[in-house]
Design a protein around this motif. Structure first.
Motif, PDB file in Angstrom:
ATOM      1  N   PHE A  39       0.829  -1.205   0.000  1.00 60.53           N
ATOM      2  CA  PHE A  39       0.000   0.000   0.000  1.00 60.53           C
ATOM      3  C   PHE A  39       0.869   1.263   0.000  1.00 60.53           C
ATOM      4  O   PHE A  39       0.535   2.256  -0.650  1.00 60.53           O
ATOM      5  CB  PHE A  39      -0.978   0.002   1.174  1.00 60.53           C
ATOM      6  CG  PHE A  39      -2.048  -1.053   1.041  1.00 60.53           C
ATOM      7  CD1 PHE A  39      -3.167  -0.826   0.250  1.00 60.53           C
ATOM      8  CD2 PHE A  39      -1.917  -2.268   1.682  1.00 60.53           C
ATOM      9  CE1 PHE A  39      -4.152  -1.804   0.110  1.00 60.53           C
ATOM     10  CE2 PHE A  39      -2.893  -3.252   1.558  1.00 60.53           C
ATOM     11  CZ  PHE A  39      -4.009  -3.018   0.765  1.00 60.53           C
ATOM     12  N   GLU A  40       1.988   1.225   0.696  1.00 57.74           N
ATOM     13  CA  GLU A  40       2.925   2.352   0.672  1.00 57.74           C
ATOM     14  C   GLU A  40       3.539   2.525  -0.716  1.00 57.74           C
ATOM     15  O   GLU A  40       3.708   3.652  -1.194  1.00 57.74           O
ATOM     16  CB  GLU A  40       4.044   2.147   1.696  1.00 57.74           C
ATOM     17  CG  GLU A  40       3.619   2.338   3.127  1.00 57.74           C
ATOM     18  CD  GLU A  40       4.759   2.108   4.104  1.00 57.74           C
ATOM     19  OE1 GLU A  40       5.934   1.961   3.688  1.00 57.74           O
ATOM     20  OE2 GLU A  40       4.465   2.065   5.315  1.00 57.74           O
ATOM     21  N   ILE A  42       2.192   1.666  -3.573  1.00 52.21           N
ATOM     22  CA  ILE A  42       1.148   2.211  -4.441  1.00 52.21           C
ATOM     23  C   ILE A  42       1.065   3.728  -4.269  1.00 52.21           C
ATOM     24  O   ILE A  42       1.011   4.477  -5.252  1.00 52.21           O
ATOM     25  CB  ILE A  42      -0.216   1.533  -4.170  1.00 52.21           C
ATOM     26  CG1 ILE A  42      -0.186   0.078  -4.653  1.00 52.21           C
ATOM     27  CG2 ILE A  42      -1.357   2.309  -4.828  1.00 52.21           C
ATOM     28  CD1 ILE A  42      -1.374  -0.756  -4.211  1.00 52.21           C
ATOM     29  N   GLU A  43       1.082   4.195  -3.033  1.00 52.24           N
ATOM     30  CA  GLU A  43       1.010   5.640  -2.787  1.00 52.24           C
ATOM     31  C   GLU A  43       2.231   6.367  -3.335  1.00 52.24           C
ATOM     32  O   GLU A  43       2.105   7.461  -3.897  1.00 52.24           O
ATOM     33  CB  GLU A  43       0.837   5.926  -1.290  1.00 52.24           C
ATOM     34  CG  GLU A  43      -0.522   5.551  -0.751  1.00 52.24           C
ATOM     35  CD  GLU A  43      -1.688   6.165  -1.525  1.00 52.24           C
ATOM     36  OE1 GLU A  43      -1.646   7.380  -1.811  1.00 52.24           O
ATOM     37  OE2 GLU A  43      -2.629   5.424  -1.860  1.00 52.24           O
ATOM     38  N   LYS A  44       3.406   5.770  -3.203  1.00 45.68           N
ATOM     39  CA  LYS A  44       4.625   6.386  -3.747  1.00 45.68           C
ATOM     40  C   LYS A  44       4.549   6.515  -5.263  1.00 45.68           C
ATOM     41  O   LYS A  44       4.935   7.535  -5.828  1.00 45.68           O
ATOM     42  CB  LYS A  44       5.862   5.575  -3.355  1.00 45.68           C
ATOM     43  CG  LYS A  44       6.250   5.727  -1.909  1.00 45.68           C
ATOM     44  CD  LYS A  44       7.476   4.889  -1.585  1.00 45.68           C
ATOM     45  CE  LYS A  44       7.833   4.984  -0.112  1.00 45.68           C
ATOM     46  NZ  LYS A  44       8.984   4.140   0.230  1.00 45.68           N
ATOM     47  N   LYS A  46       1.775   6.645  -7.073  1.00 46.06           N
ATOM     48  CA  LYS A  46       0.773   7.675  -7.360  1.00 46.06           C
ATOM     49  C   LYS A  46       1.383   9.067  -7.211  1.00 46.06           C
ATOM     50  O   LYS A  46       1.143   9.949  -8.040  1.00 46.06           O
ATOM     51  CB  LYS A  46      -0.427   7.541  -6.423  1.00 46.06           C
ATOM     52  CG  LYS A  46      -1.339   6.388  -6.735  1.00 46.06           C
ATOM     53  CD  LYS A  46      -2.471   6.366  -5.712  1.00 46.06           C
ATOM     54  CE  LYS A  46      -3.421   5.228  -5.925  1.00 46.06           C
ATOM     55  NZ  LYS A  46      -4.497   5.196  -4.895  1.00 46.06           N
ATOM     56  N   ASP A  47       2.160   9.266  -6.144  1.00 54.04           N
ATOM     57  CA  ASP A  47       2.765  10.573  -5.876  1.00 54.04           C
ATOM     58  C   ASP A  47       3.755  11.002  -6.954  1.00 54.04           C
ATOM     59  O   ASP A  47       3.995  12.191  -7.141  1.00 54.04           O
ATOM     60  CB  ASP A  47       3.473  10.574  -4.511  1.00 54.04           C
ATOM     61  CG  ASP A  47       2.494  10.500  -3.342  1.00 54.04           C
ATOM     62  OD1 ASP A  47       1.281  10.724  -3.553  1.00 54.04           O
ATOM     63  OD2 ASP A  47       2.948  10.200  -2.220  1.00 54.04           O
ATOM     64  N   LYS A  48       4.342  10.050  -7.663  1.00 53.36           N
ATOM     65  CA  LYS A  48       5.317  10.367  -8.706  1.00 53.36           C
ATOM     66  C   LYS A  48       4.655  10.895  -9.987  1.00 53.36           C
ATOM     67  O   LYS A  48       5.327  11.445 -10.855  1.00 53.36           O
ATOM     68  CB  LYS A  48       6.171   9.137  -9.039  1.00 53.36           C
ATOM     69  CG  LYS A  48       7.122   8.751  -7.912  1.00 53.36           C
ATOM     70  CD  LYS A  48       7.903   7.499  -8.264  1.00 53.36           C
ATOM     71  CE  LYS A  48       8.773   7.019  -7.129  1.00 53.36           C
ATOM     72  NZ  LYS A  48       9.911   7.885  -6.862  1.00 53.36           N
ATOM     73  N   ASN A  49       3.335  10.713 -10.113  1.00 55.49           N
ATOM     74  CA  ASN A  49       2.585  11.185 -11.289  1.00 55.49           C
ATOM     75  C   ASN A  49       3.195  10.700 -12.603  1.00 55.49           C
ATOM     76  O   ASN A  49       3.323  11.463 -13.562  1.00 55.49           O
ATOM     77  CB  ASN A  49       2.460  12.711 -11.284  1.00 55.49           C
ATOM     78  CG  ASN A  49       1.611  13.201 -10.150  1.00 55.49           C
ATOM     79  OD1 ASN A  49       0.553  12.652  -9.870  1.00 55.49           O
ATOM     80  ND2 ASN A  49       2.076  14.230  -9.470  1.00 55.49           N
ATOM     81  N   GLU A  54      -4.720   7.599 -11.382  1.00 56.30           N
ATOM     82  CA  GLU A  54      -4.344   6.807 -10.208  1.00 56.30           C
ATOM     83  C   GLU A  54      -4.584   5.317 -10.404  1.00 56.30           C
ATOM     84  O   GLU A  54      -3.867   4.502  -9.841  1.00 56.30           O
ATOM     85  CB  GLU A  54      -5.090   7.311  -8.975  1.00 56.30           C
ATOM     86  CG  GLU A  54      -4.589   8.639  -8.478  1.00 56.30           C
ATOM     87  CD  GLU A  54      -5.163   9.023  -7.128  1.00 56.30           C
ATOM     88  OE1 GLU A  54      -6.061   8.310  -6.617  1.00 56.30           O
ATOM     89  OE2 GLU A  54      -4.704  10.039  -6.585  1.00 56.30           O
ATOM     90  N   THR A  58      -1.849   2.437  -9.684  1.00 51.97           N
ATOM     91  CA  THR A  58      -2.119   1.297  -8.800  1.00 51.97           C
ATOM     92  C   THR A  58      -1.860  -0.019  -9.530  1.00 51.97           C
ATOM     93  O   THR A  58      -1.225  -0.922  -8.981  1.00 51.97           O
ATOM     94  CB  THR A  58      -3.569   1.350  -8.277  1.00 51.97           C
ATOM     95  OG1 THR A  58      -3.748   2.563  -7.546  1.00 51.97           O
ATOM     96  CG2 THR A  58      -3.879   0.156  -7.387  1.00 51.97           C
TER      97      THR A  58
END
Length: 97
Positions: A39-40, A42-44, A46-49, A54, A58
């Motif tokens: 899950f971390e 996935i968030e990283k 997403k944050d990189k765009n 999204e 994912t």
């Protein structure tokens, strides 16, 4: 000493076929371990765009983590021979973004 792993359960459901049909429904559930907290990751990602949305971020993160964990467990398998040199380069590039 045994390495600790996070334990996961993943459910995949086929909601609609390409032809529009919704039956027969299919579902698959698997249990697996991974040394990372997915899950971390996935968030990283997403944050990189890196991707347009999204959902793609994912999908990429989940696919990469599932694949890379199997590759790591079976690194001496001839199937992964060509990837052993290039995969670490790819991962470094991804982490540097």
């Amino acid at each position: 000493m045994e390495k600790r792993s996070n334990k996961y359960h993943l459910t995949l459901s086929l909601k609609q076929y390409a032809n529009g049909e919704t039956k027969p429904a299919k579902e698959l559930g698997i249990e697996f371990d991974n040394h990372d907290e997915i899950f971390e990751i996935i968030e990283k990602i997403k944050d990189k765009n890196i991707f347009d949305n999204e959902s793609e971020a994912t999908q990429f993160a989940l696919g990469l983590k599932l694949f890379s964990e199997i590759k790591l467990k079976h690194r001496k398998n001839p199937l992964f021979e060509e990837l052993n040199d290039v995969f670490p380069v790819f991962m470094k590039k991804l982490k540097s973004l």
